[in-house]
Design a protein around this motif. Structure first.
Motif, PDB file in Angstrom:
ATOM      1  N   THR A  22       0.789  -1.228   0.000  1.00 41.72           N
ATOM      2  CA  THR A  22       0.000   0.000   0.000  1.00 41.72           C
ATOM      3  C   THR A  22       0.820   1.275   0.000  1.00 41.72           C
ATOM      4  OG1 THR A  22      -0.179  -0.043   2.416  1.00 41.72           O
ATOM      5  CG2 THR A  22      -1.943  -1.110   1.154  1.00 41.72           C
ATOM      6  N   LEU A  23       2.073   1.218   0.395  1.00 40.72           N
ATOM      7  CA  LEU A  23       2.856   2.438   0.551  1.00 40.72           C
ATOM      8  C   LEU A  23       3.024   3.211  -0.753  1.00 40.72           C
ATOM      9  CD1 LEU A  23       4.225   4.077   2.747  1.00 40.72           C
ATOM     10  CD2 LEU A  23       6.336   2.872   2.247  1.00 40.72           C
ATOM     11  N   ARG A  24       3.125   2.531  -1.861  1.00 36.23           N
ATOM     12  CA  ARG A  24       3.286   3.210  -3.156  1.00 36.23           C
ATOM     13  C   ARG A  24       2.043   3.072  -4.037  1.00 36.23           C
ATOM     14  NH1 ARG A  24       6.945   5.748  -0.955  1.00 36.23           N
ATOM     15  NH2 ARG A  24       9.059   4.969  -0.863  1.00 36.23           N
ATOM     16  N   SER A  25       0.931   2.688  -3.456  1.00 38.37           N
ATOM     17  CA  SER A  25      -0.287   2.464  -4.234  1.00 38.37           C
ATOM     18  C   SER A  25      -0.958   3.777  -4.637  1.00 38.37           C
ATOM     19  CB  SER A  25      -1.282   1.628  -3.423  1.00 38.37           C
ATOM     20  OG  SER A  25      -1.808   2.398  -2.356  1.00 38.37           O
ATOM     21  N   ALA A  26      -1.862   3.673  -5.581  1.00 42.56           N
ATOM     22  CA  ALA A  26      -2.630   4.846  -6.022  1.00 42.56           C
ATOM     23  C   ALA A  26      -3.472   5.399  -4.873  1.00 42.56           C
ATOM     24  CB  ALA A  26      -3.521   4.463  -7.198  1.00 42.56           C
ATOM     25  N   ARG A  27      -4.002   4.520  -4.057  1.00 40.26           N
ATOM     26  CA  ARG A  27      -4.798   4.982  -2.915  1.00 40.26           C
ATOM     27  C   ARG A  27      -3.937   5.711  -1.889  1.00 40.26           C
ATOM     28  NH1 ARG A  27      -9.090   0.002  -1.935  1.00 40.26           N
ATOM     29  NH2 ARG A  27     -10.605   0.744  -3.471  1.00 40.26           N
ATOM     30  N   HIS A  28      -2.734   5.221  -1.668  1.00 36.80           N
ATOM     31  CA  HIS A  28      -1.833   5.902  -0.730  1.00 36.80           C
ATOM     32  C   HIS A  28      -1.473   7.285  -1.265  1.00 36.80           C
ATOM     33  CE1 HIS A  28       2.099   6.779   1.228  1.00 36.80           C
ATOM     34  NE2 HIS A  28       1.362   6.481   2.276  1.00 36.80           N
ATOM     35  N   GLN A  29      -1.186   7.360  -2.554  1.00 37.23           N
ATOM     36  CA  GLN A  29      -0.890   8.646  -3.188  1.00 37.23           C
ATOM     37  C   GLN A  29      -2.073   9.598  -3.031  1.00 37.23           C
ATOM     38  OE1 GLN A  29       2.002   9.729  -4.798  1.00 37.23           O
ATOM     39  NE2 GLN A  29       1.000  11.701  -4.926  1.00 37.23           N
ATOM     40  N   ALA A  30      -3.269   9.091  -3.244  1.00 30.05           N
ATOM     41  CA  ALA A  30      -4.466   9.925  -3.116  1.00 30.05           C
ATOM     42  C   ALA A  30      -4.663  10.400  -1.682  1.00 30.05           C
ATOM     43  CB  ALA A  30      -5.693   9.150  -3.591  1.00 30.05           C
ATOM     44  N   LEU A  31      -4.361   9.546  -0.712  1.00 27.28           N
ATOM     45  CA  LEU A  31      -4.510   9.938   0.688  1.00 27.28           C
ATOM     46  C   LEU A  31      -3.526  11.042   1.048  1.00 27.28           C
ATOM     47  CD1 LEU A  31      -5.689   9.722   3.505  1.00 27.28           C
ATOM     48  CD2 LEU A  31      -4.126   7.825   3.944  1.00 27.28           C
ATOM     49  N   LYS A  32      -2.285  10.889   0.672  1.00 25.52           N
ATOM     50  CA  LYS A  32      -1.313  11.931   1.015  1.00 25.52           C
ATOM     51  C   LYS A  32      -1.643  13.235   0.291  1.00 25.52           C
ATOM     52  CE  LYS A  32       2.579  10.698  -1.971  1.00 25.52           C
ATOM     53  NZ  LYS A  32       3.422  11.827  -2.227  1.00 25.52           N
ATOM     54  N   ASP A  33      -2.100  13.152  -0.955  1.00 31.25           N
ATOM     55  CA  ASP A  33      -2.527  14.357  -1.680  1.00 31.25           C
ATOM     56  C   ASP A  33      -3.715  15.012  -0.977  1.00 31.25           C
ATOM     57  OD1 ASP A  33      -0.546  13.861  -3.555  1.00 31.25           O
ATOM     58  OD2 ASP A  33      -1.927  13.086  -5.074  1.00 31.25           O
ATOM     59  N   PHE A  34      -4.649  14.194  -0.517  1.00 35.86           N
ATOM     60  CA  PHE A  34      -5.822  14.701   0.198  1.00 35.86           C
ATOM     61  C   PHE A  34      -5.405  15.444   1.465  1.00 35.86           C
ATOM     62  CE2 PHE A  34      -9.132  14.306   3.392  1.00 35.86           C
ATOM     63  CZ  PHE A  34     -10.272  14.703   2.702  1.00 35.86           C
ATOM     64  N   LEU A  35      -4.485  14.847   2.238  1.00 35.06           N
ATOM     65  CA  LEU A  35      -4.046  15.476   3.486  1.00 35.06           C
ATOM     66  C   LEU A  35      -3.354  16.815   3.233  1.00 35.06           C
ATOM     67  CD1 LEU A  35      -2.749  12.347   5.436  1.00 35.06           C
ATOM     68  CD2 LEU A  35      -4.839  13.651   5.881  1.00 35.06           C
ATOM     69  N   VAL A  36      -2.504  16.857   2.216  1.00 40.67           N
ATOM     70  CA  VAL A  36      -1.821  18.109   1.872  1.00 40.67           C
ATOM     71  C   VAL A  36      -2.847  19.154   1.432  1.00 40.67           C
ATOM     72  CG1 VAL A  36      -0.201  19.211   0.263  1.00 40.67           C
ATOM     73  CG2 VAL A  36       0.356  16.993   1.283  1.00 40.67           C
ATOM     74  N   GLU A  37      -3.761  18.751   0.567  1.00 38.53           N
ATOM     75  CA  GLU A  37      -4.793  19.660   0.058  1.00 38.53           C
ATOM     76  C   GLU A  37      -5.613  20.250   1.193  1.00 38.53           C
ATOM     77  OE1 GLU A  37      -8.949  18.545  -1.936  1.00 38.53           O
ATOM     78  OE2 GLU A  37      -7.231  18.005  -3.186  1.00 38.53           O
ATOM     79  N   ARG A  38      -6.078  19.397   2.095  1.00 41.02           N
ATOM     80  CA  ARG A  38      -6.909  19.868   3.200  1.00 41.02           C
ATOM     81  C   ARG A  38      -6.121  20.754   4.170  1.00 41.02           C
ATOM     82  NH1 ARG A  38     -10.392  18.762   0.169  1.00 41.02           N
ATOM     83  NH2 ARG A  38     -12.234  17.533   0.603  1.00 41.02           N
ATOM     84  N   ARG A  39      -4.854  20.401   4.409  1.00 41.04           N
ATOM     85  CA  ARG A  39      -4.022  21.222   5.299  1.00 41.04           C
ATOM     86  C   ARG A  39      -3.850  22.622   4.716  1.00 41.04           C
ATOM     87  NH1 ARG A  39       1.025  22.707   4.978  1.00 41.04           N
ATOM     88  NH2 ARG A  39       1.734  21.065   3.575  1.00 41.04           N
ATOM     89  N   LYS A  40      -3.550  22.684   3.427  1.00 42.41           N
ATOM     90  CA  LYS A  40      -3.351  23.971   2.776  1.00 42.41           C
ATOM     91  C   LYS A  40      -4.652  24.779   2.731  1.00 42.41           C
ATOM     92  CE  LYS A  40       0.761  22.804   0.171  1.00 42.41           C
ATOM     93  NZ  LYS A  40       1.378  22.671  -1.175  1.00 42.41           N
ATOM     94  N   GLN A  41      -5.777  24.100   2.473  1.00 41.89           N
ATOM     95  CA  GLN A  41      -7.070  24.790   2.472  1.00 41.89           C
ATOM     96  C   GLN A  41      -7.382  25.379   3.843  1.00 41.89           C
ATOM     97  OE1 GLN A  41      -9.956  21.912   1.118  1.00 41.89           O
ATOM     98  NE2 GLN A  41      -9.511  22.293  -1.042  1.00 41.89           N
TER      99      GLN A  41
END
Length: 81
Positions: free
Chosen positions: A4-23
């Motif tokens: 899971t560490l390099r999966s598409a879902r993991h990528q989406a989760l980290k992108d989501f966290l960054v997006e929400r933090r910045k928002q």
């Protein structure tokens, strides 16, 4: 099941966290303080070097101010690798 560490879902989760933090207008250091962790912890999560378990996802949601169901819904829409 694939790793899971390099999966598409993991990528989406980290992108989501960054997006929400910045928002929310928060820095990694501010989120880390709310989590009672070091800034480097947030950086490793956002950089994809560390997995996030469900308890940590809830903590991030509380610290940043988002509904964790949003993250789950977004990740569920992605086909597993």
């Amino acid at each position: 099941m694939s790793r899971t560490l390099r999966s598409a879902r993991h990528q989406a989760l980290k992108d989501f966290l960054v997006e929400r933090r910045k928002q929310a207008g928060l820095t990694q250091a501010e989120v880390a303080k709310k989590l009672r962790r070091y800034q480097s912890f947030v950086a490793t999560v956002e950089g994809g070097q560390r997995k996030v378990d469900v308890v940590e996802l809830l903590a991030f949601a509380e610290a940043i101010g988002f509904d964790p169901r949003e993250a789950i819904k977004r990740l569920s829409a992605i086909k597993p690798d």
